[in-house]
Write a protein that holds these residues in place. Structure first.
Motif, PDB file in Angstrom:
ATOM      1  N   LYS A 220     -23.258  12.140  16.520  1.00  0.00           N
ATOM      2  CA  LYS A 220     -22.526  12.806  15.444  1.00  0.00           C
ATOM      3  C   LYS A 220     -21.096  13.116  15.864  1.00  0.00           C
ATOM      4  CE  LYS A 220     -23.095  16.494  12.086  1.00  0.00           C
ATOM      5  NZ  LYS A 220     -22.404  15.659  11.104  1.00  0.00           N
TER       6      LYS A 220
ATOM      7  N   ASN B  68     -30.927   9.712  12.239  1.00  0.00           N
ATOM      8  CA  ASN B  68     -31.387  11.084  12.419  1.00  0.00           C
ATOM      9  C   ASN B  68     -32.864  11.129  12.778  1.00  0.00           C
ATOM     10  OD1 ASN B  68     -28.847  12.162  11.883  1.00  0.00           O
ATOM     11  ND2 ASN B  68     -29.224  12.114   9.669  1.00  0.00           N
TER      12      ASN B  68
ATOM     13  N   LYS C 122     -28.537   6.372   0.194  1.00  0.00           N
ATOM     14  CA  LYS C 122     -29.019   7.709  -0.145  1.00  0.00           C
ATOM     15  C   LYS C 122     -29.262   8.539   1.121  1.00  0.00           C
ATOM     16  CE  LYS C 122     -31.409  10.112  -3.551  1.00  0.00           C
ATOM     17  NZ  LYS C 122     -31.684  10.026  -4.951  1.00  0.00           N
ATOM     18  N   ALA C 123     -29.729   7.864   2.173  1.00  0.00           N
ATOM     19  CA  ALA C 123     -29.988   8.562   3.427  1.00  0.00           C
ATOM     20  C   ALA C 123     -28.699   9.049   4.086  1.00  0.00           C
ATOM     21  CB  ALA C 123     -30.765   7.653   4.372  1.00  0.00           C
ATOM     22  N   GLY C 124     -27.563   8.448   3.706  1.00  0.00           N
ATOM     23  CA  GLY C 124     -26.287   8.949   4.235  1.00  0.00           C
ATOM     24  C   GLY C 124     -25.493   7.963   5.071  1.00  0.00           C
TER      25      GLY C 124
ATOM     26  N   CYS D  38     -22.806   4.915   4.771  1.00  0.00           N
ATOM     27  CA  CYS D  38     -21.992   4.102   3.868  1.00  0.00           C
ATOM     28  C   CYS D  38     -21.320   3.001   4.660  1.00  0.00           C
ATOM     29  CB  CYS D  38     -21.006   4.942   3.076  1.00  0.00           C
ATOM     30  SG  CYS D  38     -19.961   5.998   4.066  1.00  0.00           S
TER      31      CYS D  38
ATOM     32  N   ARG E 262     -24.979  10.371  -6.911  1.00  0.00           N
ATOM     33  CA  ARG E 262     -24.784  11.821  -6.853  1.00  0.00           C
ATOM     34  C   ARG E 262     -24.771  12.427  -8.244  1.00  0.00           C
ATOM     35  NH1 ARG E 262     -19.522  12.319  -3.355  1.00  0.00           N
ATOM     36  NH2 ARG E 262     -20.022  14.535  -3.497  1.00  0.00           N
TER      37      ARG E 262
ATOM     38  N   THR F 117     -19.541   8.002  -1.592  1.00  0.00           N
ATOM     39  CA  THR F 117     -21.007   8.109  -1.497  1.00  0.00           C
ATOM     40  C   THR F 117     -21.392   9.365  -0.715  1.00  0.00           C
ATOM     41  OG1 THR F 117     -21.246   6.942   0.621  1.00  0.00           O
ATOM     42  CG2 THR F 117     -21.222   5.578  -1.362  1.00  0.00           C
ATOM     43  N   ASN F 118     -20.405   9.941  -0.039  1.00  0.00           N
ATOM     44  CA  ASN F 118     -20.614  11.156   0.744  1.00  0.00           C
ATOM     45  C   ASN F 118     -21.591  10.942   1.901  1.00  0.00           C
ATOM     46  OD1 ASN F 118     -19.987  13.779   1.330  1.00  0.00           O
ATOM     47  ND2 ASN F 118     -21.667  14.616   0.099  1.00  0.00           N
ATOM     48  N   GLY F 119     -21.644   9.729   2.418  1.00  0.00           N
ATOM     49  CA  GLY F 119     -22.483   9.488   3.594  1.00  0.00           C
ATOM     50  C   GLY F 119     -21.869  10.139   4.825  1.00  0.00           C
ATOM     51  N   ASP F 120     -22.718  10.470   5.796  1.00  0.00           N
ATOM     52  CA  ASP F 120     -22.216  11.092   7.027  1.00  0.00           C
ATOM     53  C   ASP F 120     -21.756  10.046   8.024  1.00  0.00           C
ATOM     54  OD1 ASP F 120     -22.953  13.635   6.096  1.00  0.00           O
ATOM     55  OD2 ASP F 120     -25.032  13.226   6.671  1.00  0.00           O
TER      56      ASP F 120
ATOM     57  N   LYS G 202     -16.747  12.976   9.416  1.00  0.00           N
ATOM     58  CA  LYS G 202     -17.604  11.784   9.377  1.00  0.00           C
ATOM     59  C   LYS G 202     -17.769  11.198  10.776  1.00  0.00           C
ATOM     60  CE  LYS G 202     -17.379  11.807   4.830  1.00  0.00           C
ATOM     61  NZ  LYS G 202     -18.525  12.197   4.016  1.00  0.00           N
TER      62      LYS G 202
END
Ligand SMILES: Nc1ncnc2c1ncn2[C@@H]1O[C@H](COP(=O)(O)OP(=O)(O)O)[C@@H](O)[C@H]1O
Ligand SMILES: [Mg+2]
Lengths: 292, 242
Positions: free
Chosen positions: B26, B61, B74-76, B78, B103, B150-153, B184
């Motif tokens: 991360k 994760n 969806k899992a995050g 992109c 979203r 998409t707001n993925g991490d 990110k």
């Protein structure tokens, strides 16, 4: 002058029904890059669904209409799942899709011949035969209804594609399916929706053709015209499909009225060849670099 | 955050990945450098669910990722794809809005849209233009902005500097740092090893489907073999054999 107007009105009416079928070709082409030749079989079954809804089930007209269009929407998605999805999953070349489509089309026609029979059937008379007089014009009631229902359905379709979230996803998939999936769009579902939309409109077209002419297992061949119209307008473009269809309908009736009705079917092919030579992308088609 | 374990992927009979393992933690920028055809895009496409591995797994994760690309988004995760693939037929704004397809939180979407327009003022000026009319650099910005929506991490980037003018290349790498600043984590695939190693914390070197080196980006940048092969600068200790 009067005769010309009369021909124009007739042409618009038949052209609008071509458009119902042509947008089905165009939608599928736009996202999958192949011409779904099973579309004719779907239209044929739409004509039968409507016919049996009215005669066997004795449904009111509107209910038979809905039965036919929902039935063909389901049928079109089934064809997608059985005939095309396995090919998509395997990333098969485009020729395989065409072959699969032809197979599906032949299968549908022969299943109908084997079960329902090859005879021509006539729809019960729903709308009175005598035309509505409008000044010196005589407009058939069925023609009028065909035009307005088709125009309404096409307007709804275009609004749906243009304004809704799923509609945008369909447009994005048409450009690039992979990139669309990267946005979190379930592209399998997009494909199903596209087939369902095309199938729904095909059912309506099938009922109209059944009413205007008769119902028989080869009635789906009429989609050749709408396919030509879609190519004329530009395969893959919805407005193109509509414009191509209306133009083809009008040109056909003018040719039938002023030259000879024997040229009526010929002219469609002349247009097809002309378009392919002069402007293969059609009136509003994507150019080669748009679609990599 | 992301662990790739012993991944084997092939196209028909051709092996493109032969046992690739890597970790992304991360907040890191991790880069994978490698020549054309090394298997970089194959790796990212496998993580995103477009290719099925013959062997090995991808954990995000700690959980195994599903197979469908949409579920992975969806899992995050992109993915800014190679060649950008912006929706040329849609407007810049519609491209960005499509990024938020999964979203529902309208308010957060509007905030993120502001953030993206803040990061890329050029896109804001051109928001009503079809994306096909943008320049290459602007399209790259749009592809990045769309992925951020998409707001993925975790952001996967496939050769974002490919085909851009030198001045824009620097801009793109500056933006990558800014994206990290948004919280990110980034897995960056590049042929431009010099810039990629400069911006990254850690690096892997991929050759013919295998990881041949890994380590801190600055160490990799100083590795003689890497300097010869990817940085085009002869290392000091390197042999003089022509
Ligand atoms: N769709 C494909 N079909 C067959 N082989 C492919 C395909 N895509 C990539 N390859 C092969 O897989 C290898 C790795 O390609 P790729 O992952 O695109 O490399 P990179 O992104 O590092 O340039 C190459 O040898 C390439 O030729
Ligand atoms: Mg690549």
């Amino acid at each position: 002058m009067n005769q010309l107007l009369q021909q124009l009105v007739n042409g618009l009416s038949i052209g609008s029904v071509y458009a119902l079928m042509a947008v089905g070709y165009s939608l599928v082409y736009s996202i999958m890059n192949f011409s779904n030749f099973a579309h004719g079989g779907v239209i044929m079954l739409g004509a039968y669904f409507g016919f049996f809804g009215l005669t066997l089930l004795k449904l009111p007209f509107a209910a038979a209409f809905i039965l036919a269009s929902v039935g063909t929407a389901v049928l079109a998605t089934l064809i997608e799942r059985v005939a095309y999805k396995p090919l998509r999953d395997r990333k098969a070349p485009f020729l395989y899709f065409i072959i699969s489509a032809m197979g599906a089309s032949i299968l549908l026609e022969n299943v109908v011949i084997a079960t329902i029979g090859p005879t021509f059937r006539t729809y019960p008379e729903i709308f009175a035969r005598e035309p509505i007089a409008l000044g010196s014009l005589a407009i058939g009631r069925l023609d009028l209804i065909m035009f307005f229902v088709s125009a309404f359905c096409l307007a709804c379709l275009i609004l749906f594609i243009d304004k809704t979230r799923i509609g945008k996803a369909i447009q994005a998939s048409a450009y690039n399916m992979k990139a669309c999936a990267l946005m979190g769009v379930n592209t399998d579902l997009v494909v199903l929706i596209v087939f369902a939309l095309g199938g729904f409109l095909a059912g309506i077209a099938g009922v109209f053709f059944g009413m205007k002419y008769t119902v028989y297992p080869q009635i789906g061949n009429i989609t050749t015209k709408s396919f030509i119209a879609a190519v004329f307008g530009g395969l893959g473009s919805l407005p193109g499909a509509v414009i191509g269809s209306v133009l083809l309908g009008v040109i056909e009736t003018l040719v039938a009225g002023y030259l000879s009705s024997q040229f009526r079917d010929l002219i469609a092919f002349v247009i097809l060849i002309g378009v392919l030579i002069v402007r293969p992308t059609g009136i509003m088609g994507k150019t080669a670099e748009d679609k990599a | 955050m992301l662990s790739v374990r012993d991944l084997y992927v092939s196209y028909g009979g051709i092996r493109a990945l032969k046992g690739v393992s890597l970790e992304v933690n991360k907040g890191e920028i991790v880069t994978i450098i490698g020549a054309n055809g090394a298997g970089k895009s194959t790796l990212l496409n496998t993580i995103s669910g477009f290719l099925k591995p013959q062997k090995g797994e991808v954990l995000f994760n700690g959980l195994r990722l599903g197979r469908q690309p949409a579920k992975i988004v969806k899992a995050g995760i992109c993915h800014v794809p190679e060649g950008r693939l912006v929706f040329a037929n849609l407007t810049v704004h519609d491209n960005l809005v499509l990024g938020a397809y999964l979203r529902r939180d309208r308010k957060a979407i509007a905030e993120d849209l502001d953030k993206v327009y803040g990061l890329f003022p050029r896109l804001k000026e051109r928001m009503r233009q079809p994306a096909g009319t943008l320049s290459g650099g602007e399209q790259q910005m749009l592809a990045m902005g769309r992925a951020l929506m998409t707001n993925g991490d975790l952001v996967l980037m496939d050769e974002p500097s490919l085909g851009l003018a030198p001045l824009l290349v620097q801009t793109v790498f500056d933006i990558i740092e800014e994206i990290r600043g948004l919280g990110k984590t980034i897995l960056l695939v590049e042929q431009n090893a010099f810039k990629a190693l400069h911006v990254a914390d850690r690096a892997y070197v991929l050759e013919q489907g295998r990881i041949v080196k890994e380590g801190r980006a600055c160490d990799i940048a100083n590795d003689p073999a890497v300097r010869d092969a990817y940085l085009g600068t002869k290392s000091k200790g390197g042999g003089g054999v022509a």
